[in-house]
Design an enzyme around this catalytic site. Sequence first.
Site, PDB file in Angstrom:
ATOM      1  N   ASP A 103       0.855  -1.181   0.000  1.00 40.24           N
ATOM      2  CA  ASP A 103       0.000   0.000   0.000  1.00 40.24           C
ATOM      3  C   ASP A 103       0.897   1.238   0.000  1.00 40.24           C
ATOM      4  O   ASP A 103       2.060   1.186   0.402  1.00 40.24           O
ATOM      5  CB  ASP A 103      -0.911   0.025   1.238  1.00 40.24           C
ATOM      6  CG  ASP A 103      -2.194   0.810   0.997  1.00 40.24           C
ATOM      7  OD1 ASP A 103      -3.262   0.199   0.837  1.00 40.24           O
ATOM      8  OD2 ASP A 103      -2.123   2.069   0.945  1.00 40.24           O
TER       9      ASP A 103
ATOM     10  N   ASP B 269       4.029   2.408  -4.128  1.00 39.78           N
ATOM     11  CA  ASP B 269       3.031   3.063  -4.983  1.00 39.78           C
ATOM     12  C   ASP B 269       3.020   2.291  -6.302  1.00 39.78           C
ATOM     13  O   ASP B 269       4.019   2.280  -7.035  1.00 39.78           O
ATOM     14  CB  ASP B 269       3.449   4.522  -5.203  1.00 39.78           C
ATOM     15  CG  ASP B 269       2.443   5.298  -6.040  1.00 39.78           C
ATOM     16  OD1 ASP B 269       1.675   4.676  -6.800  1.00 39.78           O
ATOM     17  OD2 ASP B 269       2.444   6.541  -5.943  1.00 39.78           O
TER      18      ASP B 269
ATOM     19  N   TYR C  66     -13.070   7.594 -13.266  1.00 36.36           N
ATOM     20  CA  TYR C  66     -13.223   6.274 -12.628  1.00 36.36           C
ATOM     21  C   TYR C  66     -13.920   5.310 -13.576  1.00 36.36           C
ATOM     22  O   TYR C  66     -13.482   4.171 -13.757  1.00 36.36           O
ATOM     23  CB  TYR C  66     -14.013   6.429 -11.327  1.00 36.36           C
ATOM     24  CG  TYR C  66     -14.078   5.183 -10.468  1.00 36.36           C
ATOM     25  CD1 TYR C  66     -13.028   4.852  -9.601  1.00 36.36           C
ATOM     26  CD2 TYR C  66     -15.180   4.336 -10.500  1.00 36.36           C
ATOM     27  CE1 TYR C  66     -13.091   3.712  -8.797  1.00 36.36           C
ATOM     28  CE2 TYR C  66     -15.253   3.194  -9.704  1.00 36.36           C
ATOM     29  CZ  TYR C  66     -14.203   2.889  -8.848  1.00 36.36           C
ATOM     30  OH  TYR C  66     -14.267   1.764  -8.052  1.00 36.36           O
TER      31      TYR C  66
HETATM   32  N1  NAD Z   1     -15.748   0.522  -1.874  1.00 39.04           N
HETATM   33  C1  NAD Z   1     -16.556   0.380  -2.908  1.00 39.04           C
HETATM   34  O1  NAD Z   1     -17.755   0.691  -2.828  1.00 39.04           O
HETATM   35  C2  NAD Z   1     -16.020  -0.173  -4.217  1.00 39.04           C
HETATM   36  C3  NAD Z   1     -16.926  -0.505  -5.214  1.00 39.04           C
HETATM   37  C4  NAD Z   1     -16.457  -1.027  -6.404  1.00 39.04           C
HETATM   38  C5  NAD Z   1     -15.101  -1.198  -6.595  1.00 39.04           C
HETATM   39  N2  NAD Z   1     -14.236  -0.857  -5.616  1.00 39.04           N
HETATM   40  C6  NAD Z   1     -12.809  -1.059  -5.884  1.00 39.04           C
HETATM   41  O2  NAD Z   1     -12.259  -1.856  -4.854  1.00 39.04           O
HETATM   42  C7  NAD Z   1     -10.866  -1.596  -4.776  1.00 39.04           C
HETATM   43  C8  NAD Z   1     -10.472  -1.418  -3.316  1.00 39.04           C
HETATM   44  O3  NAD Z   1     -11.086  -0.236  -2.853  1.00 39.04           O
HETATM   45  P1  NAD Z   1     -11.650  -0.090  -1.368  1.00 39.04           P
HETATM   46  O4  NAD Z   1     -13.093   0.223  -1.501  1.00 39.04           O
HETATM   47  O5  NAD Z   1     -11.190  -1.210  -0.519  1.00 39.04           O
HETATM   48  O6  NAD Z   1     -10.938   1.278  -0.989  1.00 39.04           O
HETATM   49  P2  NAD Z   1      -9.970   1.715   0.212  1.00 39.04           P
HETATM   50  O7  NAD Z   1      -9.728   3.159   0.017  1.00 39.04           O
HETATM   51  O8  NAD Z   1     -10.541   1.240   1.507  1.00 39.04           O
HETATM   52  O9  NAD Z   1      -8.643   0.880  -0.086  1.00 39.04           O
HETATM   53  C9  NAD Z   1      -7.841   1.150  -1.209  1.00 39.04           C
HETATM   54  C10 NAD Z   1      -6.388   1.096  -0.783  1.00 39.04           C
HETATM   55  O10 NAD Z   1      -5.584   1.309  -1.962  1.00 39.04           O
HETATM   56  C11 NAD Z   1      -4.478   2.079  -1.577  1.00 39.04           C
HETATM   57  N3  NAD Z   1      -3.879   2.753  -2.725  1.00 39.04           N
HETATM   58  C12 NAD Z   1      -4.374   3.812  -3.414  1.00 39.04           C
HETATM   59  N4  NAD Z   1      -3.513   4.191  -4.361  1.00 39.04           N
HETATM   60  C13 NAD Z   1      -2.461   3.343  -4.290  1.00 39.04           C
HETATM   61  C14 NAD Z   1      -1.253   3.231  -5.001  1.00 39.04           C
HETATM   62  N5  NAD Z   1      -0.936   4.086  -5.987  1.00 39.04           N
HETATM   63  N6  NAD Z   1      -0.381   2.247  -4.675  1.00 39.04           N
HETATM   64  C15 NAD Z   1      -0.662   1.393  -3.665  1.00 39.04           C
HETATM   65  N7  NAD Z   1      -1.797   1.461  -2.943  1.00 39.04           N
HETATM   66  C16 NAD Z   1      -2.689   2.423  -3.251  1.00 39.04           C
HETATM   67  C17 NAD Z   1      -5.050   3.081  -0.581  1.00 39.04           C
HETATM   68  O11 NAD Z   1      -4.043   3.675   0.207  1.00 39.04           O
HETATM   69  C18 NAD Z   1      -6.009   2.209   0.212  1.00 39.04           C
HETATM   70  O12 NAD Z   1      -5.398   1.657   1.355  1.00 39.04           O
HETATM   71  C19 NAD Z   1     -10.596  -0.392  -5.673  1.00 39.04           C
HETATM   72  O13 NAD Z   1     -10.037  -0.847  -6.891  1.00 39.04           O
HETATM   73  C20 NAD Z   1     -11.973   0.179  -5.886  1.00 39.04           C
HETATM   74  O14 NAD Z   1     -12.066   0.882  -7.096  1.00 39.04           O
HETATM   75  C21 NAD Z   1     -14.659  -0.358  -4.437  1.00 39.04           C
END
Ligand code: NAD
Length: 252
Positions: free
Chosen positions: A39, A65, A155
């Site tokens: 992360d 990253d 997005y």
């Molecule tokens: N939460 C929702 O409702 C939802 C719905 C559909 C899809 N998603 C997808 O699920 C996935 C996970 O999202 P989440 O909801 O758990 O969000 P979250 O924000 O809880 O977790 C995402 C994590 O990714 C990390 N991150 C961001 N940019 C980064 C980078 N450049 N390098 C390394 N780490 C990085 C962030 O620091 C964070 O810890 C994403 O791809 C998101 O698009 C989420």
Amino acid sequence: MDSHRHTGKVAIVTGAASGIGRATALRIAQEGARVVGCDVNASALEDVRAQFADLGVHATMVIADITRQDEVERLVHAAGPHIDILANVAGIMDHFLPLAELDDATWARVIDVNLTGVMRLSRAVLPGMEAAGGGAIVTVASEASLGAGCAGASYTSSKHAVIGLVKHIAYFYGPKHVRSNAVLPGAVNTGIGATADPRSRWAMERAMLAMATMPDAAEPDQIATVISWLASDEASNVNGACVTADGGWAAA
Ligand SMILES: NC(=O)c1ccc[n+]([C@@H]2O[C@H](COP(=O)([O-])OP(=O)(O)OC[C@H]3O[C@@H](n4cnc5c(N)ncnc54)[C@H](O)[C@@H]3O)[C@@H](O)[C@H]2O)c1
């Protein structure tokens, strides 16, 4: 469910400091894999490492990253030469910015994380998977891979495009026993809200229409179970699939 289905495997999980990535890292580790979580959020990643340790679960955590090639290489090096599973989970939202209100920086960052980062890491693990005789890549896409109503221009574009990459890997590397699949969650209770706060009133009006049929938000582990299954040998004939895990939202 075979609770030891990943025993002996090595798995990289991105976005491991929060939400779906955290749940996936925990689940796959509890199912036997040696997990290398990554992360960009160093303090949250350290908290998760400590939480896992309290649960008796060991995982290596690497601050990286995924948009940076040097950091991707460092991450893959930390996992070692033989990587069986890559879970591309890290992602960011786009403040629901519609095209006419979109700034270049938001577009660039969202595409960088949600698409280019997935490309960089998948590209980095492929040679090792091929050499080892196979592997599984699971990429978290979104309901926004199917339609335009639940996010902004960046997005939605990134999550549509990443499906193309998932299918490219499936088709070109399936014969080399590397499987590539996508999971498409609907709403999930995670930390993604930080980049989901709406900055456009017009976009929210449009999004609310699409969200009228949205089921209750899921918990992260409800998505992690699908990721883990797709990564497992139980899904050995599943390749190039887009699996919705959205409570039926796409069926509306
Ligand atoms: N939460 C929702 O409702 C939802 C719905 C559909 C899809 N998603 C997808 O699920 C996935 C996970 O999202 P989440 O909801 O758990 O969000 P979250 O924000 O809880 O977790 C995402 C994590 O990714 C990390 N991150 C961001 N940019 C980064 C980078 N450049 N390098 C390394 N780490 C990085 C962030 O620091 C964070 O810890 C994403 O791809 C998101 O698009 C989420």
